[in-house]
Design a protein around this motif. Sequence first.
Motif, PDB file in Angstrom:
ATOM      1  N   LYS A   1      -6.109   4.120   1.946  1.00  0.00           N
ATOM      2  CA  LYS A   1      -6.721   3.570   0.868  1.00  0.00           C
ATOM      3  C   LYS A   1      -7.586   4.431  -0.012  1.00  0.00           C
ATOM      4  CE  LYS A   1      -6.791  -1.230   3.040  1.00  0.00           C
ATOM      5  NZ  LYS A   1      -7.535  -2.404   2.990  1.00  0.00           N
ATOM      6  N   THR A   2      -7.768   5.445   0.475  1.00  0.00           N
ATOM      7  CA  THR A   2      -8.800   6.455  -0.258  1.00  0.00           C
ATOM      8  C   THR A   2      -8.001   7.965   0.350  1.00  0.00           C
ATOM      9  OG1 THR A   2     -10.254   6.633   1.521  1.00  0.00           O
ATOM     10  CG2 THR A   2     -10.636   4.968  -0.469  1.00  0.00           C
ATOM     11  N   ALA A   3      -8.558   8.984  -0.646  1.00  0.00           N
ATOM     12  CA  ALA A   3      -8.182  10.107  -0.163  1.00  0.00           C
ATOM     13  C   ALA A   3      -8.823  10.815   0.901  1.00  0.00           C
ATOM     14  CB  ALA A   3      -8.602  11.119  -1.217  1.00  0.00           C
ATOM     15  N   PRO A   4      -8.327  11.609   1.818  1.00  0.00           N
ATOM     16  CA  PRO A   4      -7.112  12.266   1.910  1.00  0.00           C
ATOM     17  C   PRO A   4      -5.971  11.316   2.120  1.00  0.00           C
ATOM     18  CG  PRO A   4      -8.051  12.916   3.697  1.00  0.00           C
ATOM     19  CD  PRO A   4      -9.052  12.028   2.884  1.00  0.00           C
ATOM     20  N   TYR A   5      -4.705  11.147   1.242  1.00  0.00           N
ATOM     21  CA  TYR A   5      -3.691  10.312   1.627  1.00  0.00           C
ATOM     22  C   TYR A   5      -2.709  10.948   2.590  1.00  0.00           C
ATOM     23  CZ  TYR A   5      -5.506   7.700  -2.123  1.00  0.00           C
ATOM     24  OH  TYR A   5      -6.401   7.040  -3.203  1.00  0.00           O
ATOM     25  N   ALA A   6      -3.022  10.800   3.844  1.00  0.00           N
ATOM     26  CA  ALA A   6      -2.371  11.330   4.930  1.00  0.00           C
ATOM     27  C   ALA A   6      -0.888  10.879   5.062  1.00  0.00           C
ATOM     28  CB  ALA A   6      -2.938  11.351   6.112  1.00  0.00           C
ATOM     29  N   ALA A   7       0.349  11.365   5.049  1.00  0.00           N
ATOM     30  CA  ALA A   7       1.598  11.081   5.445  1.00  0.00           C
ATOM     31  C   ALA A   7       1.614   9.931   6.639  1.00  0.00           C
ATOM     32  CB  ALA A   7       2.662  11.917   5.494  1.00  0.00           C
ATOM     33  N   ASP A   8       2.267   8.963   6.597  1.00  0.00           N
ATOM     34  CA  ASP A   8       2.305   7.921   7.619  1.00  0.00           C
ATOM     35  C   ASP A   8       3.761   7.528   7.962  1.00  0.00           C
ATOM     36  OD1 ASP A   8       1.954   5.419   8.899  1.00  0.00           O
ATOM     37  OD2 ASP A   8       0.122   5.530   8.279  1.00  0.00           O
ATOM     38  N   GLN A   9       4.091   7.340   9.192  1.00  0.00           N
ATOM     39  CA  GLN A   9       5.410   6.923   9.701  1.00  0.00           C
ATOM     40  C   GLN A   9       5.475   5.818  10.385  1.00  0.00           C
ATOM     41  OE1 GLN A   9       6.891  10.412  12.069  1.00  0.00           O
ATOM     42  NE2 GLN A   9       6.366  11.867  10.241  1.00  0.00           N
ATOM     43  N   THR A  10       4.715   4.861  10.198  1.00  0.00           N
ATOM     44  CA  THR A  10       4.780   3.652  10.849  1.00  0.00           C
ATOM     45  C   THR A  10       5.545   2.554  10.344  1.00  0.00           C
ATOM     46  OG1 THR A  10       2.789   2.828   9.586  1.00  0.00           O
ATOM     47  CG2 THR A  10       2.289   3.995  11.529  1.00  0.00           C
ATOM     48  N   ARG A  11       6.080   2.558   9.236  1.00  0.00           N
ATOM     49  CA  ARG A  11       7.013   2.004   8.433  1.00  0.00           C
ATOM     50  C   ARG A  11       8.152   2.480   8.002  1.00  0.00           C
ATOM     51  NH1 ARG A  11       5.778  -3.301   9.516  1.00  0.00           N
ATOM     52  NH2 ARG A  11       3.295  -3.711   9.329  1.00  0.00           N
ATOM     53  N   PRO A  12       9.228   1.530   8.007  1.00  0.00           N
ATOM     54  CA  PRO A  12      10.666   2.062   7.706  1.00  0.00           C
ATOM     55  C   PRO A  12      10.330   2.345   6.353  1.00  0.00           C
ATOM     56  CG  PRO A  12      10.933   0.086   8.778  1.00  0.00           C
ATOM     57  CD  PRO A  12       9.451   0.365   8.906  1.00  0.00           C
TER      58      PRO A  12
ATOM     59  N   ARG B   1       0.902  -1.303  -0.054  1.00  0.00           N
ATOM     60  CA  ARG B   1       0.017   0.148   0.222  1.00  0.00           C
ATOM     61  C   ARG B   1       0.868   1.188  -0.003  1.00  0.00           C
ATOM     62  NH1 ARG B   1      -3.817   1.690  -1.976  1.00  0.00           N
ATOM     63  NH2 ARG B   1      -4.509  -0.541  -1.723  1.00  0.00           N
ATOM     64  N   LEU B   2       1.928   1.122   0.846  1.00  0.00           N
ATOM     65  CA  LEU B   2       2.895   2.446   0.958  1.00  0.00           C
ATOM     66  C   LEU B   2       3.510   2.534  -0.681  1.00  0.00           C
ATOM     67  CD1 LEU B   2       4.647   1.785   4.271  1.00  0.00           C
ATOM     68  CD2 LEU B   2       3.093   3.757   3.631  1.00  0.00           C
ATOM     69  N   ALA B   3       3.824   1.470  -1.238  1.00  0.00           N
ATOM     70  CA  ALA B   3       4.408   1.593  -2.497  1.00  0.00           C
ATOM     71  C   ALA B   3       3.379   2.241  -3.517  1.00  0.00           C
ATOM     72  CB  ALA B   3       5.141   0.183  -2.906  1.00  0.00           C
ATOM     73  N   VAL B   4       2.307   1.600  -3.643  1.00  0.00           N
ATOM     74  CA  VAL B   4       1.415   2.079  -4.530  1.00  0.00           C
ATOM     75  C   VAL B   4       1.021   3.579  -4.273  1.00  0.00           C
ATOM     76  CG1 VAL B   4      -0.992   1.771  -5.159  1.00  0.00           C
ATOM     77  CG2 VAL B   4       0.562  -0.347  -4.710  1.00  0.00           C
ATOM     78  N   ASN B   5       0.916   3.917  -2.932  1.00  0.00           N
ATOM     79  CA  ASN B   5       0.618   5.356  -2.816  1.00  0.00           C
ATOM     80  C   ASN B   5       1.664   6.322  -3.175  1.00  0.00           C
ATOM     81  OD1 ASN B   5      -2.068   4.730  -2.116  1.00  0.00           O
ATOM     82  ND2 ASN B   5      -1.434   4.850  -0.016  1.00  0.00           N
ATOM     83  N   LEU B   6       2.845   5.741  -3.002  1.00  0.00           N
ATOM     84  CA  LEU B   6       4.102   6.713  -3.533  1.00  0.00           C
ATOM     85  C   LEU B   6       3.993   6.955  -4.853  1.00  0.00           C
ATOM     86  CD1 LEU B   6       6.901   5.322  -1.336  1.00  0.00           C
ATOM     87  CD2 LEU B   6       6.339   7.569  -1.326  1.00  0.00           C
ATOM     88  N   VAL B   7       3.650   5.841  -5.704  1.00  0.00           N
ATOM     89  CA  VAL B   7       3.799   5.899  -6.876  1.00  0.00           C
ATOM     90  C   VAL B   7       2.601   6.632  -7.565  1.00  0.00           C
ATOM     91  CG1 VAL B   7       3.765   4.654  -8.955  1.00  0.00           C
ATOM     92  CG2 VAL B   7       5.399   3.812  -7.350  1.00  0.00           C
ATOM     93  N   ASP B   8       1.480   6.151  -7.131  1.00  0.00           N
ATOM     94  CA  ASP B   8       0.310   6.818  -7.712  1.00  0.00           C
ATOM     95  C   ASP B   8       0.111   8.171  -7.201  1.00  0.00           C
ATOM     96  OD1 ASP B   8      -0.033   4.469  -8.996  1.00  0.00           O
ATOM     97  OD2 ASP B   8      -1.685   3.418  -7.872  1.00  0.00           O
ATOM     98  N   HIS B   9       0.246   8.429  -5.892  1.00  0.00           N
ATOM     99  CA  HIS B   9      -0.258   9.525  -5.255  1.00  0.00           C
ATOM    100  C   HIS B   9       0.989  10.461  -4.786  1.00  0.00           C
ATOM    101  CE1 HIS B   9      -4.244   7.886  -5.556  1.00  0.00           C
ATOM    102  NE2 HIS B   9      -3.842   6.967  -4.947  1.00  0.00           N
ATOM    103  N   GLY B  10       2.259   9.922  -4.748  1.00  0.00           N
ATOM    104  CA  GLY B  10       3.250  10.808  -4.175  1.00  0.00           C
ATOM    105  C   GLY B  10       3.541  10.981  -2.808  1.00  0.00           C
ATOM    106  N   VAL B  11       2.817  10.224  -2.066  1.00  0.00           N
ATOM    107  CA  VAL B  11       2.847  10.354  -0.665  1.00  0.00           C
ATOM    108  C   VAL B  11       2.947   8.982   0.054  1.00  0.00           C
ATOM    109  CG1 VAL B  11       0.368  10.097  -0.462  1.00  0.00           C
ATOM    110  CG2 VAL B  11       1.728  11.440   1.379  1.00  0.00           C
ATOM    111  N   PHE B  12       4.029   8.862   1.102  1.00  0.00           N
ATOM    112  CA  PHE B  12       4.035   7.894   1.969  1.00  0.00           C
ATOM    113  C   PHE B  12       3.175   7.751   2.796  1.00  0.00           C
ATOM    114  CE2 PHE B  12       6.314   5.243   5.107  1.00  0.00           C
ATOM    115  CZ  PHE B  12       7.112   4.394   4.485  1.00  0.00           C
ATOM    116  N   SER B  13       2.117   6.851   2.433  1.00  0.00           N
ATOM    117  CA  SER B  13       0.682   6.803   3.088  1.00  0.00           C
ATOM    118  C   SER B  13       0.410   5.399   3.150  1.00  0.00           C
ATOM    119  CB  SER B  13      -0.253   7.791   2.515  1.00  0.00           C
ATOM    120  OG  SER B  13      -1.718   7.648   3.209  1.00  0.00           O
TER     121      SER B  13
END
Length: 144
Positions: free
Chosen positions: A66-77, A51-63
């Motif tokens: 699964k749906t907008a808004p794609y809030a930045a997330d810090q739970t995974r390295p 999910r993090l990888a897909v959101n990085l590519v598709d939405h440009g955010v580390f989140s």
Amino acid sequence: MNVNKTRFLAISLAIVAQLAMLGYFITTNGLAFFNPAHNKMQGDDQSEYWRLAVNLVDHGVFSLSKTAPYAADQTRPPIFPLFLALGYGISGGFMLPIILNILASILTVFLVFEGALYFSKNKNIALAAAVAYIFLFYRLYAAN
């Protein structure tokens, strides 16, 4: 058997083991096994990294959203999701990152062999270390 033949044997065993596990997953579950959107067998770790990888590519955010808004997330390295995002971004699918992960796993077998050879100065100990590493089941599973 000289060191080069022993090294070749270790790498060959790693390749065969990885391909056997990959073949097993494909024949028993199909290619959908590798798509976290469709795979119910994958645990939370796998699906979150994807999910993090897909959101990085598709939405440009580390989140993890699964749906907008794609809030930045810090739970995974970030390193592994970035690795997955690179492969997903290049191919638009999930197989390239999996193949790259398998290749990295085979390279790790080579490094285990070389490290054991360096410290033990014994090709048989190096081979034993590589074989023990090759057949760690979770390593085989995680690489796929």
